[in-house]
Write a protein that holds these residues in place. Structure first.
Motif, PDB file in Angstrom:
ATOM      1  N   GLN A 415       0.835  -1.193   0.000  1.00  0.00           N
ATOM      2  CA  GLN A 415       0.000   0.000   0.000  1.00  0.00           C
ATOM      3  C   GLN A 415       0.879   1.256   0.000  1.00  0.00           C
ATOM      4  O   GLN A 415       1.754   1.421   0.837  1.00  0.00           O
ATOM      5  CB  GLN A 415      -0.913   0.013   1.231  1.00  0.00           C
ATOM      6  CG  GLN A 415      -1.972  -1.079   1.238  1.00  0.00           C
ATOM      7  CD  GLN A 415      -3.093  -0.810   0.244  1.00  0.00           C
ATOM      8  OE1 GLN A 415      -3.442   0.335  -0.029  1.00  0.00           O
ATOM      9  NE2 GLN A 415      -3.644  -1.889  -0.316  1.00  0.00           N
ATOM     10  N   GLU A 417       1.040   5.594  -0.142  1.00  0.00           N
ATOM     11  CA  GLU A 417       0.250   6.796   0.118  1.00  0.00           C
ATOM     12  C   GLU A 417       0.080   7.568  -1.179  1.00  0.00           C
ATOM     13  O   GLU A 417       1.022   7.693  -1.972  1.00  0.00           O
ATOM     14  CB  GLU A 417       0.938   7.681   1.167  1.00  0.00           C
ATOM     15  CG  GLU A 417       0.983   7.043   2.547  1.00  0.00           C
ATOM     16  CD  GLU A 417       1.527   7.999   3.581  1.00  0.00           C
ATOM     17  OE1 GLU A 417       0.759   8.891   4.012  1.00  0.00           O
ATOM     18  OE2 GLU A 417       2.704   7.864   3.944  1.00  0.00           O
ATOM     19  N   GLY A 496      -4.643  11.390   1.955  1.00  0.00           N
ATOM     20  CA  GLY A 496      -5.284  10.702   3.076  1.00  0.00           C
ATOM     21  C   GLY A 496      -5.753   9.295   2.796  1.00  0.00           C
ATOM     22  O   GLY A 496      -6.522   8.734   3.583  1.00  0.00           O
ATOM     23  N   TYR A 497      -5.310   8.675   1.707  1.00  0.00           N
ATOM     24  CA  TYR A 497      -5.677   7.283   1.448  1.00  0.00           C
ATOM     25  C   TYR A 497      -4.514   6.580   0.754  1.00  0.00           C
ATOM     26  O   TYR A 497      -3.560   7.227   0.299  1.00  0.00           O
ATOM     27  CB  TYR A 497      -6.962   7.177   0.621  1.00  0.00           C
ATOM     28  CG  TYR A 497      -6.934   7.857  -0.736  1.00  0.00           C
ATOM     29  CD1 TYR A 497      -6.547   7.153  -1.877  1.00  0.00           C
ATOM     30  CD2 TYR A 497      -7.310   9.190  -0.873  1.00  0.00           C
ATOM     31  CE1 TYR A 497      -6.533   7.771  -3.120  1.00  0.00           C
ATOM     32  CE2 TYR A 497      -7.297   9.818  -2.105  1.00  0.00           C
ATOM     33  CZ  TYR A 497      -6.909   9.100  -3.229  1.00  0.00           C
ATOM     34  OH  TYR A 497      -6.888   9.695  -4.464  1.00  0.00           O
ATOM     35  N   THR A 498      -4.592   5.250   0.688  1.00  0.00           N
ATOM     36  CA  THR A 498      -3.513   4.451   0.087  1.00  0.00           C
ATOM     37  C   THR A 498      -4.053   3.587  -1.046  1.00  0.00           C
ATOM     38  O   THR A 498      -5.265   3.326  -1.126  1.00  0.00           O
ATOM     39  CB  THR A 498      -2.851   3.543   1.140  1.00  0.00           C
ATOM     40  OG1 THR A 498      -3.833   2.625   1.651  1.00  0.00           O
ATOM     41  CG2 THR A 498      -2.277   4.367   2.283  1.00  0.00           C
ATOM     42  N   MET A 499      -3.133   3.130  -1.927  1.00  0.00           N
ATOM     43  CA  MET A 499      -3.481   2.251  -3.049  1.00  0.00           C
ATOM     44  C   MET A 499      -2.292   1.359  -3.382  1.00  0.00           C
ATOM     45  O   MET A 499      -1.147   1.725  -3.094  1.00  0.00           O
ATOM     46  CB  MET A 499      -3.825   3.073  -4.305  1.00  0.00           C
ATOM     47  CG  MET A 499      -5.184   3.714  -4.317  1.00  0.00           C
ATOM     48  SD  MET A 499      -5.498   4.517  -5.915  1.00  0.00           S
ATOM     49  CE  MET A 499      -7.232   4.896  -5.774  1.00  0.00           C
TER      50      MET A 499
END
Length: 519
Positions: A415, A417, A496-499
Motif C-alpha cells: 500500500q 500513500e 489521506g488514502y492508500t493504493m
C-alpha cells in the motif's frame, strides 16, 4: 466513599530539557493523595525542585477569574485544599468570595501573584458579606429596603403612603451609604468583611468529614457479605478497607462484622492508587491475597520504582493480577527514561548518550527527527508511556540498535500513500526504490528535504537528504542533476488514502478515459 464534584482543573508545568518546551499534566481538584502522587509521577516532577515547576488553574467554574491569574509559589496541597473549601461553600458564599477576590484584584493587590495563604483565608468569614439576590438596580434595591425595613425613616412612613415614595432614590441612598454594588444580578455589600487568618501559610486547617479521603492506600475496597437474594447491600451495610492490610487483620475485621472470611465477601467499590490496575483486572474477592500482595510490594517501592512499575503495566498491559504481581518480581530488569516525553525526546536522549557527556545537548533543541524516532523504539522493543520510555524486560534502552533494513522490491499488495504534487497524482513511500524494482509502466523520482523534515525539491535521484520516493504513471522530463524547487503550494499534498500500484494505474486510466470522453 462520597464521589465529589470536581471544582477545578490544575496543570502541572515542568520544563522539557530536550526542546526548551514544557510538559503539561492535568489534575482535577479536589483530588485524593493517590491522584496527586500519580500526577507528580506522570508530570516528571519527582526529583525536581518544586521551585522549578509551575502550577496553574486552567478551569474553575465557581471562580472563573482564577484561570487568568498567576499564583505566588502555590503547592498542590494548597490548591487541593482550596478546591475542598469551594465544595463546602454555599452558592451565596461563592458569590461573596468572587466579589471580595475581584475587589482585591481591582485594587492591585495581586500584581506579583495571588498568595495561596490569602486565597484560602478568603473562603472564611463570608457570612459577613450581604447579598440580595436578583436585585439589579436602584429601583429594585429601594423596593428591597421597603420590604425589609432596612431604613428607619422609610419604616416610619404609613403603609398607605408608601406608593408615593421614589424607590430609585431610596435605593441610591442605601447603596451610597453601604458602598454596595450590583454584580451579576445581585446586590452585594462587602464593607463589613474582614479577611480572617485561619490559615497561617504553613499548617493547613482541618476540614470536617475529610479524613477518609486523606488515608494513604494502594487499593481501597468497599466490601460486605454476599446478600442472600439478588440485591445489593446498602452503603451503611458495607465496610471500606485499605490495602495493604495484614491478612489476619482483614479476616478479623470482616468476621467480627459479617461472620465471614474476607474471600467469601463481595466488593461494591474499588479505588486504586495504580491507574493501570482497575476493577476490570480484580475479578472477585477470591483474588484478595494477590491484590494485597501487590499493595504490600508497591507500598515499599521508592518513587522511581513505583513510576517504573506503572510504566511497565501501561506498556505490557497484563490481563491478570498474577501477571502484574510477576512484574513486581522482575522490576529491576527494566530501564526507564523518565525525562523523555515521546519518541522525539528519546531519540535525542539516545543520541546524546552515545555522543558523550561533553556534547552540548542544546544543539539538538528544535531539531526535527522523522520516522527514525518510532523506529528506534521499535528496534529496542521499548514503549512510550505516560511515565516515560520503558525498556523491554532484561534489555537496555541505550544499547546500540541496528538500523532497520528497508524492504527491497515492490510487492503487488504494498500500500502506497497517494499524494498530489506539481498538479499530478503520484504514489509516495519513505523507502528508496532501486531502478530495477520500479513497476512496469511507472516512473520513479525522489524528494529532497532541508534536513529538518521539509520537502524542498523534486529530482530524478537524491543521495543526501532523501525524503521519499514518488511513482508517476507518466514521465516528467528531468535531466541528470536537474531539480524542480518547491514554491508555495507546490509541496506534496497527502490525500489521506492508500493504493496498490495496480489500483493506482487502473484509477489513473479510468480518469484519463473519462476526461477524454468529456472532450
Amino acid at each position: 466513599m462520597v464521589t465529589r464534584k470536581k471544582q477545578a482543573i490544575m496543570q502541572l508545568v515542568v520544563d522539557n530539557p530536550f526542546n526548551g518546551d514544557f510538559y503539561n499534566t492535568e489534575l482535577e481538584l479536589p483530588a485524593t493523595k493517590a491522584e496527586i502522587r500519580d500526577t507528580m509521577h506522570r508530570g516528571r516532577a519527582v526529583g525536581r525542585n518544586p521551585e522549578t515547576f509551575g502550577l496553574v488553574i486552567t478551569q474553575c467554574p465557581a471562580m472563573p477569574d482564577l484561570a487568568s491569574v498567576d499564583f505566588d509559589m502555590p503547592t498542590i496541597e494548597e490548591l487541593n485544599f482550596f478546591a475542598r473549601r469551594l465544595e463546602q461553600l454555599t452558592e451565596q458564599e461563592q458569590i461573596a468570595l468572587n466579589r471580595v477576590f475581584n475587589q482585591r484584584m481591582e485594587e492591585g493587590a495581586y500584581q506579583t501573584g495571588v498568595p495561596m495563604k490569602e486565597l484560602i483565608n478568603l473562603t472564611y468569614g463570608l457570612d459577613r458579606v450581604m447579598i440580595a439576590p436578583g436585585v439589579e438596580d436602584d429601583e429594585q434595591l429601594g423596593q428591597f429596603v421597603i420590604e425589609n425595613d432596612l431604613n428607619e425613616d422609610v419604616s416610619s412612613i404609613p403603609e398607605n403612603a408608601l406608593y408615593l415614595l421614589d424607590k430609585s432614590q431610596i435605593g441610591k441612598l442605601q447603596r451610597e451609604i453601604e458602598g454596595g454594588e450590583y454584580v451579576d444580578g445581585n446586590y452585594i455589600v462587602t464593607a463589613a468583611y474582614e479577611l480572617p487568618e485561619v490559615y497561617d501559610g504553613e499548617h493547613l486547617p482541618e476540614l470536617p468529614g475529610q479524613t477518609e479521603d486523606e488515608e494513604d492506600y494502594v487499593f481501597h475496597l468497599e466490601v460486605a457479605n454476599a446478600p442472600e437474594e439478588e440485591q445489593e447491600r446498602q452503603p451503611e451495610d458495607r465496610e471500606w478497607i485499605s490495602l495493604p492490610m495484614a491478612k489476619e487483620k482483614a479476616d478479623s475485621l470482616i468476621r467480627e462484622r459479617y461472620g465471614e472470611s474476607i474471600e467469601n465477601c463481595v466488593y461494591y467499590g474499588f479505588q486504586s492508587a495504580i491507574p493501570q490496575i482497575s476493577c476490570e483486572m480484580f475479578g472477585t474477592m477470591q483474588e484478595f491475597d494477590l491484590l494485597n500482595k501487590i499493595a504490600e510490594r508497591y507500598s515499599v517501592m521508592s518513587d522511581m520504582e513505583q513510576i517504573t512499575f506503572k510504566a511497565v503495566l501501561e506498556h505490557e498491559k497484563p490481563e491478570t493480577l498474577a501477571d502484574a504481581l510477576e512484574i513486581t518480581e522482575h522490576l529491576s530488569e527494566y530501564e526507564l527514561d523518565y525525562v523523555s516525553w515521546d519518541e522525539v525526546d528519546f531519540f535525542a536522549s539516545h543520541l546524546i548518550h552515545h555522543l558523550g557527556t561533553e556534547y552540548d545537548a542544546r544543539w539538538l533543541q528544535n531539531f526535527t527527527f522523522r520516522w527514525q524516532d518510532a523506529s528506534l523504539i521499535e528496534q529496542l522493543g521499548a514503549g512510550v508511556t505516560s511515565y516515560g520510555i520503558v525498556s523491554a524486560r532484561g534489555d537496555s534502552l541505550y544499547r546500540l540498535a541496528p538500523y532497520p533494513e528497508l524492504e527491497t522490491g515492490v510487492s503487488d499488495d504494498k500500500q502506497w500513500e497517494v499524494v498530489k504534487v506539481l498538479g499530478r497524482k503520484a504514489l509516495f513511500t519513505n523507502e528508496r526504490i532501486a531502478p530495477e524494482d520500479v513497476p512496469e509502466g511507472m516512473y520513479q523520482y525522489d524528494l529532497r528535504d532541508n534536513g529538518q523534515g521539509w520537502f524542498v525539491s523534486f529530482e530524478k535521484s537524491v543521495k543526501v537528504n532523501h525524503a521519499g520516493t514518488l511513482l508517476f504513471t507518466e514521465e516528467i522530463e528531468l535531466k541528470a542533476g536537474e531539480h524542480i524547487a518547491f514554491g508555495d503550494g507546490d509541496s506534496p499534498y497527502f490525500l489521506g488514502y492508500t493504493m496498490t500500484v495496480d489500483e493506482f494505474q487502473n484509477k489513473q486510466e479510468q480518469e484519463y478515459q473519462m476526461g477524454g470522453m468529456q472532450l
